[in-house]
Design a protein around this motif. Sequence first.
Motif, PDB file in Angstrom:
ATOM      1  N   LEU A   1       0.723   6.830   5.686  1.00 52.94           N
ATOM      2  CA  LEU A   1       0.814   7.885   4.681  1.00 52.94           C
ATOM      3  C   LEU A   1       2.126   8.627   4.844  1.00 52.94           C
ATOM      4  CD1 LEU A   1      -2.701   9.148   5.670  1.00 52.94           C
ATOM      5  CD2 LEU A   1      -2.226   7.908   3.567  1.00 52.94           C
TER       6      LEU A   1
ATOM      7  N   THR B   1      -5.772  13.124   1.573  1.00 48.94           N
ATOM      8  CA  THR B   1      -5.629  11.678   1.376  1.00 48.94           C
ATOM      9  C   THR B   1      -6.947  10.929   1.517  1.00 48.94           C
ATOM     10  OG1 THR B   1      -4.941  11.492   3.698  1.00 48.94           O
ATOM     11  CG2 THR B   1      -3.201  11.606   2.039  1.00 48.94           C
TER      12      THR B   1
ATOM     13  N   PRO C   1       1.016   5.773   0.126  1.00 51.79           N
ATOM     14  CA  PRO C   1       0.499   7.003  -0.481  1.00 51.79           C
ATOM     15  C   PRO C   1       1.329   8.197  -0.002  1.00 51.79           C
ATOM     16  CG  PRO C   1      -1.289   5.673   0.417  1.00 51.79           C
ATOM     17  CD  PRO C   1      -0.002   5.051   0.875  1.00 51.79           C
TER      18      PRO C   1
ATOM     19  N   CYS D   1       2.354  12.483  -0.344  1.00 50.76           N
ATOM     20  CA  CYS D   1       2.016  13.853  -0.736  1.00 50.76           C
ATOM     21  C   CYS D   1       3.229  14.742  -0.502  1.00 50.76           C
ATOM     22  CB  CYS D   1       0.862  14.391   0.106  1.00 50.76           C
ATOM     23  SG  CYS D   1      -0.688  13.529  -0.121  1.00 50.76           S
TER      24      CYS D   1
END
Length: 163
Positions: A65, A84, A118, A120
């Motif tokens: 991540l 997540t 992924p 953020c």
Amino acid sequence: MGKKSKSIKTNAVRIIESEKIDYELRSYEVEDGHNDGISVANKTNEPAANVYKTLVAMASKTDLLVFIIPVADELDLKKAARATGFKKIDMLPMKDLTKETGYVRGGCSPVGMKKELPTCIDQQAESLDYILVSAGKIGLQMKLSPHDLAEVTEAKFVDIVKG
């Protein structure tokens, strides 16, 4: 923004240009060995609140991540895990960073990693006109809209820092 450099073409810069995203490259001195986030903010004459670092974490050996947070802040692993959908995450060991992302510590860009992961971005960025993130090389930053960065990395804005 919009200033482009012909001489420096990292993978991150090539992707940003191919997506026709408005950006500006900022280089900074690295010989003094001070390339932590606060030093980078000072060297680029930008407020630390606009300079972001890219952190890579793992929920398992295969679930990596990416978290993009202000350089003066610390990632809250519990908030990041919740954001997540994982119960627990840990930081990726530094020895694995280049193997997993293609980037080195201090030059890890959220754009152009070996695999799309992924991603953020801390919610503080959402209200800013621009942020600086690594352009994929120590000594080089990209100044761009946080919304453009979110679009190219398919990131979501969430609360992921301690405090």
